[in-house]
Scaffold this motif. Structure first.
Motif, PDB file in Angstrom:
ATOM      1  N   ALA A 357      68.480  42.561  48.156  1.00  0.00           N
ATOM      2  CA  ALA A 357      69.087  41.599  47.228  1.00  0.00           C
ATOM      3  C   ALA A 357      68.095  41.323  46.110  1.00  0.00           C
ATOM      4  O   ALA A 357      66.880  41.360  46.330  1.00  0.00           O
ATOM      5  N   PRO A 358      68.606  41.079  44.913  1.00  0.00           N
ATOM      6  CA  PRO A 358      67.726  40.775  43.794  1.00  0.00           C
ATOM      7  C   PRO A 358      66.795  39.617  44.146  1.00  0.00           C
ATOM      8  O   PRO A 358      67.150  38.736  44.924  1.00  0.00           O
ATOM      9  N   GLY A 359      65.597  39.655  43.567  1.00  0.00           N
ATOM     10  CA  GLY A 359      64.605  38.626  43.893  1.00  0.00           C
ATOM     11  C   GLY A 359      64.720  37.404  43.007  1.00  0.00           C
ATOM     12  O   GLY A 359      65.642  37.281  42.205  1.00  0.00           O
ATOM     13  N   LYS A 360      63.752  36.510  43.201  1.00  0.00           N
ATOM     14  CA  LYS A 360      63.779  35.263  42.441  1.00  0.00           C
ATOM     15  C   LYS A 360      63.078  35.422  41.105  1.00  0.00           C
ATOM     16  O   LYS A 360      63.241  34.611  40.202  1.00  0.00           O
ATOM     17  N   ASP A 361      62.221  36.416  40.973  1.00  0.00           N
ATOM     18  CA  ASP A 361      61.441  36.582  39.745  1.00  0.00           C
ATOM     19  C   ASP A 361      61.248  38.076  39.472  1.00  0.00           C
ATOM     20  O   ASP A 361      61.763  38.925  40.216  1.00  0.00           O
ATOM     21  N   ALA A 362      60.500  38.363  38.443  1.00  0.00           N
ATOM     22  CA  ALA A 362      60.300  39.764  38.044  1.00  0.00           C
ATOM     23  C   ALA A 362      59.721  40.581  39.198  1.00  0.00           C
ATOM     24  O   ALA A 362      60.148  41.710  39.449  1.00  0.00           O
ATOM     25  N   LYS A 363      58.783  39.986  39.909  1.00  0.00           N
ATOM     26  CA  LYS A 363      58.152  40.700  41.017  1.00  0.00           C
ATOM     27  C   LYS A 363      59.169  40.993  42.126  1.00  0.00           C
ATOM     28  O   LYS A 363      59.255  42.108  42.647  1.00  0.00           O
ATOM     29  N   GLY A 364      59.951  39.966  42.452  1.00  0.00           N
ATOM     30  CA  GLY A 364      60.968  40.127  43.487  1.00  0.00           C
ATOM     31  C   GLY A 364      61.987  41.192  43.106  1.00  0.00           C
ATOM     32  O   GLY A 364      62.431  41.979  43.949  1.00  0.00           O
TER      33      GLY A 364
END
Ligand code: ADP
Ligand code: MG
Length: 726
Positions: A357-364
């Motif tokens: 699932a897509p993360g909360k931020d760019a890193k995620g």
């Protein structure tokens, strides 16, 4: 003569829902009642025993004999409170379904009486006589020994008077003889491959968990009508039957009101499932008449699969109480939807982060895209293998059939992720991937809209679809053990991740920053898959078949040939590299698959031939005789055949169809004789694939006859009767 069928149909129509004892407790109170779960462990085990057992479950630490004895003691105390008298290792041999061998708990007490006894040794290991389970030649019959060994990661449970211990089943030489062993190896392989990658994002990650949420489709038929259909009873599907005038074309069954008799069955099944710790969540009507689905909340994959096996076992027991039989066959009825078992699959870290699932931020998001792309790369690289993993004699008539995914494994991404991937290919090195706050805001970066999950379009025609936080492997058959498909998928993904990590390390060693290095490895992969395995169009269309062929995807339709993918050199290397299967195991398993394939088609072929000769031809002749009698009476009375065109045409039509049956039965028998003489099991299976075609051919004149023969003498319940429960 009136067919007995007519009264059976009437009887089945008049059956009412039986009232059942619905527990007054809430679901949360009965959940897991029959499972030795963590709550019971805390209650029945000493604290040091508990700690050692949890260490074994969570971290794979070995359990010594003394601790196993203590665990057994706690389990016994709990089991006796539930009036358990027997114990059984519960395992999943290569036949479909599960196996159990019950031993009573009694032992002599040394004073002439008996006591209930259960120790660590009986918990940990048993030696069932394994000689009659399929092994593909791993275990010649003179070396019949195999053993079952406790799988502590799946909790012990109670069924009626028996304590069931989930186990693996292996030969003394170490080879797996079951589904569970390689499945567990594949779960380890995924964790081993994914953890080092996750640690680049978060050093606190210690393992990666595979999740599975299955959706079980099935048909219900009235048991009296079922008993009047030898084909259903023996092969699990109808081998003949003219389509009902109405089936699913009005789409009025899907999500429709559940008939009361069915609802009573479902409720009882749910209660039983909850007591066994299966978190059943969803129930609804499916597309075809009399077709239904249930799904639990997803969980760790090994446990989820054991629960699926368990529920498949108990479904029929409960159904019979309600006068139903459950059909788990993938294609019980021609011309209406078949049944699948969507395997919703995802990965997550032990720190609680989903990798699908897509993360909360760019890193995620970078982490998500990394795993997302590698999964797709694995699906492309091991395309034939994944198809082989869902292939079976019973799934074959479903694949490519109405409302089933075709026998081509492609992946559906949805518009959002397709756009993201296309943008990524052109991205300058080092650009961050960002979540856009609002849908459609484009500031030149690659964005994954926040409302993504609700946003994913649905495509029912794709065999492997991304649905926002997981992939749905939809081609899996309803009667299958999920482990077959899941083991292959896990191994393929693990291998791909290992390759990716190697390439990534090379980039990192050359001094690149993490996100730059990742994108530099991912970009060529994306470019190589986006127009090959990724396909969002209509998988049921004619064009897709030729398009897929052009793209180099596997479009084979012969089941025995599909199995060959398991023993291709690339597959052997992949499976041995990941430690999921040895070469011996792969060859042995294919032998079992071909053998089972031949036997299943052989049985179908025998059944349809006997039914043709014992049921259909006599009914046709009976009707023909009645017509001929009428004709001769007519001639006697009127002196001519004037006005008898209908009867005369019917007589010759029936005669022609009966003749066609005779010719086709003979051809099929001849083909079978020749096939049986082929010593090589693969070649024999290929020959049996043609016999599957003979069966389809023989069905045609039979189905025509159903249309013309007097309804009152037709001996078999018809589709319209089997498929509509009031
Ligand atoms: P649908 O029919 O729309 O696909 P269902 O609710 O019938 O959805 O079934 C979806 C299944 O997927 C359920 O078992 C659900 O728990 C499971 N599931 C949901 N999220 C995940 C996930 N992240 N990983 C694995 N399975 C999941
Ligand atoms: Mg689904």
């Amino acid at each position: 003569m009136f067919s007995e069928r007519i009264s059976l149909v009437k009887e089945s129509f008049e059956k009412k829902a039986v009232s059942i004892d619905i527990p007054t407790e809430k679901a949360s109170e009965i959940f897991g009642e029959l499972v030795f779960d963590r709550e019971k462990m805390r209650k029945y085990l000493r604290s040091d025993t508990l700690k050692a057992l949890l260490d074994c479950i969570d971290n794979g630490e070995p359990l010594d004999r003394a601790t196993a004895d203590d665990v057994a003691k706690g389990i016994k105390e709990w089991a006796l409170e539930h009036h358990v008298t027997h114990v059984s290792h519960w395992f999943q041999p290569l036949t479909e379904g599960t196996a159990e061998k019950h031993d009573s708990l009694i032992e002599y007490n040394g004073k002439g009486g008996v006591i209930e006894s259960f120790d660590g040794k009986s918990l940990v290991q048993q030696e069932p006589d394994a000689s009659s389970f399929p092994s593909g030649g791993i275990r010649a019959t003179f070396e019949a020994r195999g053993y079952t060994a406790w799988d502590p990661t799946s909790p012990v449970f109670i069924q009626a008077d028996t304590l069931c211990i989930p186990t693996v089943f292996v030969a003394y030489t170490g080879e797996a003889l079951d589904y569970k062993t390689p499945f567990k190896r594949s779960l380890q392989a995924i964790s081993d491959a994914a953890t080092p990658i996750c640690r680049l994002f978060d050093p606190k990650v210690n393992k990666v968990i595979t999740y599975l949420g299955w959706e079980q489709e099935y048909f219900l038929v009235d048991e009296a009508l079922y008993a009047a259909r030898p084909d259903l009873m023996i092969t699990g599907r109808t081998l003949m039957g003219h389509m009902s005038s109405k089936n699913q074309q009005l789409d009025d069954h899907f999500f429709g009101a559940i008939p009361s008799r069915v609802a009573a069955f479902m409720r009882e099944l749910e209660v039983e499932g909850l007591r066994l710790g299966i978190p059943l969540k969803t129930r609804h009507n499916e597309v075809a008449p009399n077709q239904f689905e249930m799904a639990p909340i997803y969980s760790e994959a090994n446990l989820a699969n054991d629960q699926n096996q368990l529920i498949m076992n108990i479904m029929n027991q409960i159904a019979r109480k309600h006068g139903f039989v459950v059909l788990l066959h993938e294609k019980p009825f021609k011309g209406v939807s078949g049944s699948g078992k969507h395997n919703n699959w995802s990965l997550g870290t032990d720190t609680g982060v989903s990798l699908m699932a897509p993360g909360k931020d760019a890193k995620g998001n970078l982490q998500f895209v990394t795993f997302f792309v590698n999964v797709l790369a694995a699906v492309q690289k091991y395309n034939s293998l994944l198809k082989a993993s869902i292939a079976s004699a019973t799934n074959a008539p479903r694949l490519g059939g109405n409302e089933a995914p075709p026998s081509i494994v492609s992946a559906f991404l949805g518009k959002t992720m397709t756009d993201v991937l296309r943008k990524l290919i052109d991205l300058p090195s080092g650009t961050p991937i960002q979540i856009a706050g609002k849908k459609g805001r484009d500031i030149g970066l690659v964005e994954i809209p926040e409302i993504f999950i609700d946003n994913t379009d649905r495509n029912r025609t794709s065999p492997f679809a991304f649905t926002g936080n997981r992939f749905e492997f939809r081609a899996v058959g309803s009667s299958a053990n999920c482990a077959g498909a899941m083991t292959t998928l896990n191994a393929a993904v693990a291998d791909q991740l290992n390759q990716f990590k190697k390439d990534l390390d090379a980039e990192l060693n050359s001094g690149k920053e993490l996100s730059v290095a990742i994108m530099d490895v991912l970009k060529p992969i994306i470019a190589s898959i986006i127009d090959v395995v990724c396909f969002d169009g209509n998988g049921y269309s004619e064009q897709w078949h030729s398009e897929a062929q052009k793209r180099g995807l596997d479009t084979k339709t012969s089941t025995p040939e599909m199995f060959k993918a398991f023993t291709e050199p690339e597959s052997i290397k992949m499976f041995t590299r990941t430690g999921v299967f040895s070469e011996t195991e792969l060859f042995a398993r294919n032998e079992v698959k071909w053998e089972v394939y031949c036997k299943k088609i052989q049985i179908e072929s025998r059944v349809i031939a006997r039914m043709a000769l014992n049921h259909i031809v006599p009914a046709a002749i009976e009707y023909k005789t009645a017509l001929l009698k009428e004709l001769s009476l007519h001639k006697e009375v009127f002196g001519s055949m004037d006005g008898c065109t209908t009867e005369m045409e019917l007589v010759s039509h029936i005669a022609a169809l009966v003749e066609e049956i005779r010719v086709k039965v003979n051809k099929m028998m001849e083909d079978r004789k020749q096939a049986n003489a082929i010593p090589d099991v693969y070649q024999r299976a290929v020959a049996y694939n043609d016999i599957a075609e003979d069966i389809n051919e023989l069905r045609k004149p039979i189905d025509y006859l159903e249309e013309v023969v007097d309804n009152r003498i037709w001996p078999l319940p018809k589709y319209r009767e089997l498929l509509f429960i009031s």
